[in-house]
Design an enzyme around this catalytic site. Structure first.
Site, short mmCIF file in Angstrom:
data_model
loop_
_atom_site.label_atom_id
_atom_site.label_comp_id
_atom_site.label_asym_id
_atom_site.label_seq_id
_atom_site.Cartn_x
_atom_site.Cartn_y
_atom_site.Cartn_z
N ASP A 12 0.85 -1.19 0.00
CA ASP A 12 0.00 0.00 0.00
C ASP A 12 0.89 1.24 0.00
O ASP A 12 1.76 1.40 0.86
CB ASP A 12 -0.90 -0.01 1.24
CG ASP A 12 -2.02 1.01 1.16
OD1 ASP A 12 -2.02 1.82 0.21
OD2 ASP A 12 -2.89 1.00 2.04
N ASP A 107 -3.34 2.71 -5.67
CA ASP A 107 -2.29 2.79 -4.65
C ASP A 107 -2.14 1.51 -3.83
O ASP A 107 -1.51 1.51 -2.77
CB ASP A 107 -2.56 3.96 -3.70
CG ASP A 107 -3.88 3.85 -2.97
OD1 ASP A 107 -4.66 2.93 -3.28
OD2 ASP A 107 -4.14 4.68 -2.08
N GLU A 108 -2.68 0.40 -4.34
CA GLU A 108 -2.61 -0.84 -3.57
C GLU A 108 -2.54 -2.04 -4.51
O GLU A 108 -3.22 -2.08 -5.54
CB GLU A 108 -3.83 -0.96 -2.66
CG GLU A 108 -3.83 -2.20 -1.78
CD GLU A 108 -5.10 -2.28 -0.95
OE1 GLU A 108 -5.03 -1.97 0.25
OE2 GLU A 108 -6.15 -2.66 -1.50
#
Length: 408
Positions: A12, A107-108
């Protein structure tokens, strides 16, 4: 031969949008920063730095509430199209560490290190767990060195526990939950910390006196089913560390249940964008994809729809739904034409869009296709290819555009 211990990693990127803005403007480092709508606008917080989170500001909060809590913070608009390149650079680095990965959002991502222990083994490692933990730390260090973005990672035997661990590792940390330690790690955490438990489910659990994940683990299944339905069993097993041990496909297949010939109810699909969207081509592409999906499901069920409904949610969470009734159809081209007309007629605001949905209703059994059905032969070919090679084997050209904006 014993199967390898599952070792899934949730990677993350910490305060992703803020971190990118700080790369472009180093003077923002150490300052309270909010990315999203600007004060005075109707919108929400997309990303908040840790400095401003300490004041109570959170992602998804209205910018008006954020400003009341942090009037001296630096507020920046979300710059669509800027962040994707940084996400792609991180993805390329991470994919070099393991043969199996899955992107969850901008974002992950999840990485499967199961069976990779020998590949990364070093003399100083105390065991396989230490090998993988050291390797993941090397990964986060490389991301920061090459891209300039901080990241955190959780490692566990299941996706859900790995995700919780990545949150506990923030900021700039790596946390491994070893096999057999899942319950002791999760037990003291509040129920909201578990993936999939939102405010509604949290409220129902708290009303039953189930405040922690340990409470959920030990609760009678029938009690959980009373408020969570079919999700109760999978949730309880996941809280006990018995969740999914595989990543599956990059874009998991849809799992809707569409009984053959059933005309009751509706057929609907909706998608939330990873970033709020203004670009007309991206909006049209998503609507095309949604129309494809609901019409494919209608044809599988053997029904046509007399009514189509467009659902649209703006970035500030205002939602509208508009419908039109027409000659029964299961053709995505016909449904798309109506949906685009509804969009042009009823979208009165130029505010960015957060969510789009398409729903079919007033269903009726589809009569056998005839030679005079304009789209019938094409549908038979397309559906046949999908049945053999999977739903994603064929798409309308427009639906292929900007699919990266979709949030799984």
């Amino acid at each position: 031969m014993a199967l390898p211990v599952p070792r899934l990693c949730c990677l993350d990127l910490d305060t992703f949008f803020v971190s990118v803005e700080r790369l472009l403007d180093p003077s923002l480092k150490g300052k309270p920063v909010v990315v999203g709508a600007l004060p005075g606008q109707r919108g929400v917080v997309t990303s908040a730095s840790y400095e401003v989170r300490a004041l109570g500001v959170r992602s998804g909060m209205s910018v008006a509430d954020a400003y009341r809590l942090a009037p001296r913070a630096v507020y920046l608009p979300t710059r669509h199209g800027l962040y994707g390149d940084y996400s792609a650079r991180v993805r390329r680095i991470a994919e070099g560490y393991t043969p199996v990965s899955q992107v969850a959002s901008i974002d992950e991502m999840f990485l499967d290190f199961s069976g990779c222990e020998r590949l990364y083994l070093a003399p100083e490692d105390e065991g396989p767990d230490a090998t993988i933990e050291r390797t993941v730390r090397r990964l986060t260090d490389e991301i920061e060195a090459r891209v300039g973005l901080p990241s955190s990672a959780g490692i566990a035997t299941s996706r859900s526990v790995a995700k919780v661990a990545s949150g506990a590792a923030k900021p700039r940390g790596v946390l491994m939950v070893r096999a057999g330690e899942e319950q002791s790690f999760l037990a003291p955490l509040p129920v909201r910390r578990f993936p999939g438990i939102g405010p509604v489910a949290e409220g129902k659990l708290l009303a039953l006196g189930l405040n922690t994940l340990e409470d959920v683990m030990s609760a009678p299944l029938a009690t959980l089913q009373g408020v969570l339905g079919a999700w109760a069993g999978p949730l309880q097993r996941a809280c006990r560390g018995q969740g999914g041990h595989e990543l599956g496909r990059e874009r998991p297949a849809f799992q809707e249940f569409d009984p053959q010939g059933e005309t009751l109810g509706t057929i609907s699909n909706e998608r939330t964008f990873r970033e709020d969207i203004l670009d007309p081509s991206s909006i049209h592409a998503m609507l095309c994809s949604l129309c494809e999906r609901v019409c494919y499901r209608a044809r599988k069920r053997g029904v046509k729809a007399r009514t189509v409904t467009l659902k649209l949610r703006y970035a500030d969470f205002q939602t509208l739904e508009r419908s039109r009734t027409f000659t029964p159809t299961a053709s995505e081209l016909e449904v798309l034409r109506v949906v685009l007309e509804l969009l042009r007629k009823h979208r009165q605001r130029r505010t960015a869009i957060r969510l789009l949905g398409v729903r079919l209703s007033n269903l009726e059994v589809q009569r056998q296709l005839t030679l005079f059905d304009d789209h019938g032969p094409v549908h038979r070919v397309v559906d046949g290819v999908r049945q053999r090679f999977g739903y994603d084997a064929l798409h309308l050209a427009l639906a292929q555009r900007d699919r990266e904006h979709e949030e799984p």
